[in-house]
Motif scaffolding. Sequence first.
Motif, PDB file in Angstrom:
ATOM      1  N   HIS A  70     -10.913 -58.933 -23.756  1.00 44.98           N
ATOM      2  CA  HIS A  70     -10.268 -58.247 -24.901  1.00 44.98           C
ATOM      3  C   HIS A  70      -9.597 -58.178 -26.090  1.00 44.98           C
ATOM      4  O   HIS A  70      -9.812 -57.500 -26.234  1.00 44.98           O
ATOM      5  N   ALA A  71      -9.527 -59.454 -25.881  1.00 48.54           N
ATOM      6  CA  ALA A  71      -8.986 -59.857 -27.866  1.00 48.54           C
ATOM      7  C   ALA A  71     -10.689 -59.972 -27.994  1.00 48.54           C
ATOM      8  O   ALA A  71     -10.661 -59.523 -29.913  1.00 48.54           O
ATOM      9  N   ARG A 117     -12.538 -56.138 -28.793  1.00 46.12           N
ATOM     10  CA  ARG A 117     -11.792 -55.397 -29.505  1.00 46.12           C
ATOM     11  C   ARG A 117     -12.286 -54.664 -30.586  1.00 46.12           C
ATOM     12  O   ARG A 117     -13.043 -55.645 -31.688  1.00 46.12           O
TER      13      ARG A 117
END
Length: 270
Positions: free
Chosen positions: A76-77, A80
């Motif tokens: 998810h990082a 992003r």
Amino acid sequence: MSTVEHGRARLAGQLTALGVRRGGVLMVHASLRAVGAVDGGADTVAAALRDALGPAGTLVVPAFTPENSDTSAHYHARVRGLDDEQRAAVRAAMPPFDPATTPAPSMGRLSETVRRTAGAVRSTHPQTSFAALGPLADHVATGHHPDCHLGEDSPLARLHGLGAQILLLGTGFASCTAFHLAEYRVPSPPRRTYRCVVRDGGGRRWWEYEDVALDDSDFTALGADFERSGHGTAVRTGPVGSATGRLFGFPAAVAFASQWLPAHRGREPA
């Protein structure tokens, strides 16, 4: 100002003075940056740990691989701000997990050094594997079920049964994976879906499974209370190179966390 380099013999002596048991089983979470300049780098730190443990001792490190999952915080990082097409490209480029060759870059240099050492045994979970060196390496690493990250069918349960020690070497309690075993041992732990890329013959496929919802967001507070408690003689601290080492018993940490977690985490209504 000159930089002091730490040598193998000095590090091994500090580990022994801290209380690392000769012939014991030791799980290590380490920041080599905190340890400082070491003559020989990660190889020397690994050798010093094995010296302190002796030939009958077993060294264990996490070899986690969040890089091949699209349900991990790492993913998810990474995505992003990307659009759907770019996210799809990231997912398509993820290699399948291979316990023999897949690196664990987010675990640090010591973990990678142990994993790549001749004779090391790695558990086969595609997300939360462990690498072990020593006479009990097979016992610790074998039988890691693919749908059990860090519970009763993982190396953590083996380490608990062996009465292992834990060394936080220049790291905080946020990285203490032993606390995750306690998450499995509280009544009716919340569960969630995970997904990662695994090998399928000569190719790759996505595999989805359900397991306990792991949450380390309060481990720093949990560790601070554990350290203050004196539970099971709690935590011994001392210098290892330029770092502070924290050494404590695996069963004591899990026992304390098993009581602390239900008392401090809000429970969802059934």
